[in-house]
Design a protein around this motif. Structure first.
Motif, PDB file in Angstrom:
ATOM      1  N   PRO A  17       0.795  -1.249   0.063  1.00  0.00           N
ATOM      2  CA  PRO A  17       0.111   0.139  -0.179  1.00  0.00           C
ATOM      3  C   PRO A  17       0.796   1.221  -0.104  1.00  0.00           C
ATOM      4  O   PRO A  17       0.340   2.326  -0.377  1.00  0.00           O
ATOM      5  N   ILE A  18       1.812   1.233   0.546  1.00  0.00           N
ATOM      6  CA  ILE A  18       2.724   2.454   0.634  1.00  0.00           C
ATOM      7  C   ILE A  18       3.430   2.522  -0.696  1.00  0.00           C
ATOM      8  O   ILE A  18       3.498   4.049  -1.153  1.00  0.00           O
ATOM      9  N   GLN A  19       3.737   1.550  -1.622  1.00  0.00           N
ATOM     10  CA  GLN A  19       4.198   1.805  -2.952  1.00  0.00           C
ATOM     11  C   GLN A  19       3.119   2.355  -3.874  1.00  0.00           C
ATOM     12  O   GLN A  19       3.404   3.134  -4.566  1.00  0.00           O
ATOM     13  N   ARG A  20       2.031   1.766  -3.697  1.00  0.00           N
ATOM     14  CA  ARG A  20       0.673   2.346  -4.535  1.00  0.00           C
ATOM     15  C   ARG A  20       0.528   3.800  -4.278  1.00  0.00           C
ATOM     16  O   ARG A  20       0.318   4.590  -5.034  1.00  0.00           O
ATOM     17  N   ARG A  21       0.517   4.103  -2.901  1.00  0.00           N
ATOM     18  CA  ARG A  21       0.484   5.603  -2.840  1.00  0.00           C
ATOM     19  C   ARG A  21       1.407   6.342  -3.381  1.00  0.00           C
ATOM     20  O   ARG A  21       1.119   7.339  -3.899  1.00  0.00           O
TER      21      ARG A  21
ATOM     22  N   ALA B 192      12.524   7.300  -7.334  1.00  0.00           N
ATOM     23  CA  ALA B 192      11.650   7.211  -6.354  1.00  0.00           C
ATOM     24  C   ALA B 192      10.704   6.044  -6.412  1.00  0.00           C
ATOM     25  O   ALA B 192      10.086   5.555  -5.491  1.00  0.00           O
ATOM     26  N   ALA B 193      10.280   5.920  -7.595  1.00  0.00           N
ATOM     27  CA  ALA B 193       9.239   5.040  -8.101  1.00  0.00           C
ATOM     28  C   ALA B 193       9.766   3.463  -7.770  1.00  0.00           C
ATOM     29  O   ALA B 193       8.814   2.632  -7.700  1.00  0.00           O
TER      30      ALA B 193
ATOM     31  N   PRO C 292       9.474   6.920   0.643  1.00  0.00           N
ATOM     32  CA  PRO C 292       9.876   5.750   0.271  1.00  0.00           C
ATOM     33  C   PRO C 292      11.398   5.467   0.563  1.00  0.00           C
ATOM     34  O   PRO C 292      11.699   4.001   0.527  1.00  0.00           O
ATOM     35  N   LEU C 293      12.234   6.238   0.137  1.00  0.00           N
ATOM     36  CA  LEU C 293      13.693   5.923   0.458  1.00  0.00           C
ATOM     37  C   LEU C 293      14.043   5.584   1.921  1.00  0.00           C
ATOM     38  O   LEU C 293      14.512   4.598   1.993  1.00  0.00           O
ATOM     39  N   LEU C 294      13.534   6.575   2.917  1.00  0.00           N
ATOM     40  CA  LEU C 294      13.763   6.142   4.158  1.00  0.00           C
ATOM     41  C   LEU C 294      13.179   4.838   4.636  1.00  0.00           C
ATOM     42  O   LEU C 294      13.885   4.119   5.466  1.00  0.00           O
TER      43      LEU C 294
END
Length: 447
Positions: free
Chosen positions: A17-21, A134-135, A207-209
């Motif tokens: 879900p974090i990646q989709r957002r 970032a993607a 996303p990176l952290l």
């Protein structure tokens, strides 16, 4: 006490879900940022010609390209220390400041202020390029190419829509007392501020952290599976969001020891050099065979096909990158670049054939860009990944600016066919690097 190493850690967040957002936010801000970049660039040369004269109009346009490349360095340092969110926001805000300075330069007729503004305006391009990385911070290995290419494709929407807003922006701001052609840059500033605000408020968790915390959490488990003791710095990594001193020098040291990372940077840079060198002189080539009444229309059609080749099929390129492999798609991109040089260089004054060559040129660029960026991102540790990605964008930007500058001299001295021949020759080192066998045990995978 026995530990079930196959059970997921309780503290590990659900990444999907974090990646989709993250992808939704990046897709949205790429459209906004793409409008901001293109609406300004579409009138940049005309505005620079009015402020500084036709002779230096091209240099003003090049300043934004160089600025985007140079701004990649401080932006990636911010990302390395604090994550993608503040880094992307600073890049967009730099572009907004640059757009405001361009407007002020237009009002005051100040040439130095115009160049400074165009230099900072490149921050919008820097943000757009960094967003593709970032993607893939939290992407599954089997989907990295597709998700990176999705963000590249989003740029198409803004790039196609923006020129249609330029006239509207100019008419709207004329009532504010701004000179002609300053309005689009005022709208660029607003678009960049909006994109920065959306990222600052909504790109949480970063996303990176998050990727770094997951990598640090997985290190002790992987070490236990291998029956080794994890290094102390790996255990302590969650307490430190970044690796200090991971600048361009550290990035180069990492890349130098990783064949896949070297190939990734080379693919992005060489593909960009060939694309810029040939594309930048194609309008001049068309001007040799079309009169003033038709040349702008013909140039618009040919470059539209070229841009479609660059971006429209990037999701397909990303799917192929995941399906058949990164190196295979890089080589496919090289074949397309060579075909483009051959077709365009031998087209003479046959415009349809030249259009095919430019479309192939865009497709070849897409292959080297998507596959090279994906390969680079997954070939270096998370601790230095932003710095390595910044090094790649710096190399690509400066190489492209140099290719644009030299292509004019080659065109004038030897002609368009020789230019395409030299562009094709520039691909040879990339072919050798892509076909070079990878030594056994080479550190090609993420640590």
């Amino acid at each position: 006490m026995a530990t079930d190493l196959t059970a997921p850690a309780r503290t590990r967040p659900d990444v999907a879900p974090i990646q989709r957002r993250t992808l939704r936010l990046l897709f949205t801000t790429q459209i906004i940022g793409g409008i901001g970049v293109t609406i300004g660039i579409s009138v940049g040369a005309l505005l620079a010609a009015r402020v500084a004269g036709t002779a230096v109009a091209g240099l003003a346009q090049s300043a934004s390209v160089v600025g985007g490349a140079l701004l990649a360095v401080p932006v990636t340092r911010i990302m390395n220390g604090h994550g993608r969110r503040p880094g992307l926001a600073v890049a967009y805000l730099s572009g907004a400041v640059g757009a405001v300075l361009v407007v002020l330069a237009t009002v005051t007729r100040s040439v130095p202020l115009l160049f400074l503004g165009m230099l900072l305006f490149g921050g919008g391009t820097a943000a757009s390029l960094q967003a593709r990385y970032a993607a893939v911070d939290l992407a599954e290995p089997a989907r990295r190419g597709r998700q990176l290419s999705l963000i590249v494709w989003a740029t198409t929407i803004g790039a196609v829509a923006a020129p249609n807003f330029a006239a509207l922006a100019d008419r709207t701001t004329s009532g504010w007392g701004l000179p002609p052609l300053a309005g689009p840059f005022a709208f660029s500033a607003a678009a960049f501020v909006l994109a920065a605000g959306v990222l600052l408020v909504l790109l949480r968790p970063d996303p990176l952290l998050t990727a770094r915390r997951l990598a640090a959490a997985d290190a002790p488990v992987a070490a236990a599976v291998a029956d080794v003791t994890p290094p102390a710095e790996a255990v302590a990594a969650p307490a430190r969001p970044a690796r200090r001193g991971a600048g361009m020098r550290a990035a180069w040291q990492v890349v130098r020891g990783r064949p896949a990372a070297r190939l990734g940077i080379a693919a992005v840079a060489v593909g960009h050099v060939v694309m810029v060198a040939v594309m930048s002189m194609t309008p001049v080539r068309l001007g040799e065979s079309h009169g003033d009444a038709d040349v702008l229309r013909v140039v618009g059609i040919v470059l539209s096909l070229h841009i479609a080749g660059m971006y429209a099929l990037s999701p397909l390129v990303g799917w192929l990158t995941d399906r058949v492999g990164r190196r295979a798609v890089v080589l496919g991109g090289v074949v397309l670049l060579l075909a483009a040089c051959a077709v365009a260089g031998t087209a003479g004054h046959h415009t349809p054939r030249l259009s095919v060559g430019l479309a192939l040129l865009g497709l070849g660029w897409s292959g080297t860009m998507v596959a090279g960026s994906t390969l680079l991102s997954e070939s270096v540790p998370a601790a230095v990944r932003p710095s390595v990605q910044g090094l790649s964008d710096l190399t690509m930007g400066l190489a492209g600016a140099g290719a644009a500058a030299l292509s004019g001299f080659v065109m004038r001295a030897a002609g368009y066919p020789v230019l395409t021949l030299l562009a094709a020759i520039a691909v040879v080192p990339l072919v050798a690097l892509a076909l070079r066998p990878v030594p056994v045990g080479a550190p090609d995978e993420e640590d």
